[in-house]
Motif scaffolding. Sequence first.
Motif, short mmCIF file in Angstrom:
data_model
loop_
_atom_site.label_atom_id
_atom_site.label_comp_id
_atom_site.label_asym_id
_atom_site.label_seq_id
_atom_site.Cartn_x
_atom_site.Cartn_y
_atom_site.Cartn_z
N ASP A 160 -3.54 4.71 -0.58
CA ASP A 160 -4.61 3.76 0.02
C ASP A 160 -4.99 4.20 1.50
OD1 ASP A 160 -4.41 1.52 -2.26
OD2 ASP A 160 -2.24 2.04 -1.74
N ARG A 161 -3.91 4.60 2.23
CA ARG A 161 -4.14 4.96 3.86
C ARG A 161 -3.57 6.16 4.03
NH1 ARG A 161 -6.91 1.29 3.19
NH2 ARG A 161 -6.88 -0.76 4.28
N GLN B 184 0.77 -1.25 -0.03
CA GLN B 184 0.01 0.00 0.14
C GLN B 184 0.72 1.34 -0.06
OE1 GLN B 184 -2.62 -0.74 3.59
NE2 GLN B 184 -4.05 -1.07 2.21
N THR B 185 0.27 2.40 -0.32
CA THR B 185 0.92 3.63 -0.21
C THR B 185 0.25 4.49 0.76
OG1 THR B 185 1.40 3.84 -2.50
CG2 THR B 185 1.22 5.76 -1.40
N GLY C 170 5.63 -1.43 -0.49
CA GLY C 170 4.66 -0.34 -0.46
C GLY C 170 5.55 0.72 -0.23
N VAL D 218 3.78 -1.42 5.69
CA VAL D 218 3.32 -1.73 4.09
C VAL D 218 4.54 -2.56 3.55
CG1 VAL D 218 2.03 0.58 3.87
CG2 VAL D 218 4.40 0.62 3.39
N ALA E 162 -9.78 4.15 0.11
CA ALA E 162 -9.01 4.57 0.87
C ALA E 162 -9.50 5.21 2.19
CB ALA E 162 -8.08 5.56 0.21
#
Length: 258
Positions: free
Chosen positions: A109-110, A42-43, A66, A62, A138
């Motif tokens: 994403d987060r 994830q980013t 990530g 991540v 997100a």
Amino acid sequence: MIEIDRLSPPDSIAYLDRVAASDSGRTYKRQMLGMLDLHPGQTVLDIGCGPGTDLADLAAGVTQTGSVIGVDHSPVMAERARVRLAGQPIVDIRIGDAHSLPIDDHSVDRARTDRVLQHVADPSQVLAEFRRVARPGARIVMAEPDWDTLLIDHDDLAMNRGLNRFIVTEVVRNATIGRSLARLSAQAGLIVRSVVTTAPVFRDFEMADQLLGLRRNIVRAVEAGYLDGDAERWIEEMGAMPFLAGVMVFLVVAEAPE
């Protein structure tokens, strides 16, 4: 009389490090990390990353597959974060304004923001920026205090109330943002998934003074006319008796629509 050297504002980096190292700081930061529900690849974005206090934990979540982006408006904070995270190639520190994030549309994403919205000019715009950079679904996790809930145990309740009025009116730009986070998130088009509160409790006066600025704000409240001269005696009494203070912090999880 309160000593002059106790009235100076704390060094910002030292203050943030002190909060993070405190028992209450570690507790709510662990809560935030769990609420983010990070996964490899994830980013994740830290809005107002400061000196990089939480970026290593985000990177671990991540993994090397990530990426982590830390944004802060202060070049000094950003440089300190770069030094601290020099061994983390997946971490990218950027100087930027939370109201206009230097992030591509639909690329995150987060995200997290920790005690930042209480200080910004327009919290709603910051939330709109998260929605812009968010991928569908997100998640953002936010932690903000509500300074009108600051409680100090003492028989003289009027002193506590006067101090709170001063902090809410004169010290913190968005002092009651905690109670407003869910509403502002919904108005920004986000889906609010959860709202919980935590209430850090301080039983050591000197620690509370360092983290809450009690002596400094009492003197300023007297000068501004919110309290009378007895307030300085009142706060010094706190250090000579069993002490307890607390303040409510709201933790809100919201998501971009799918």
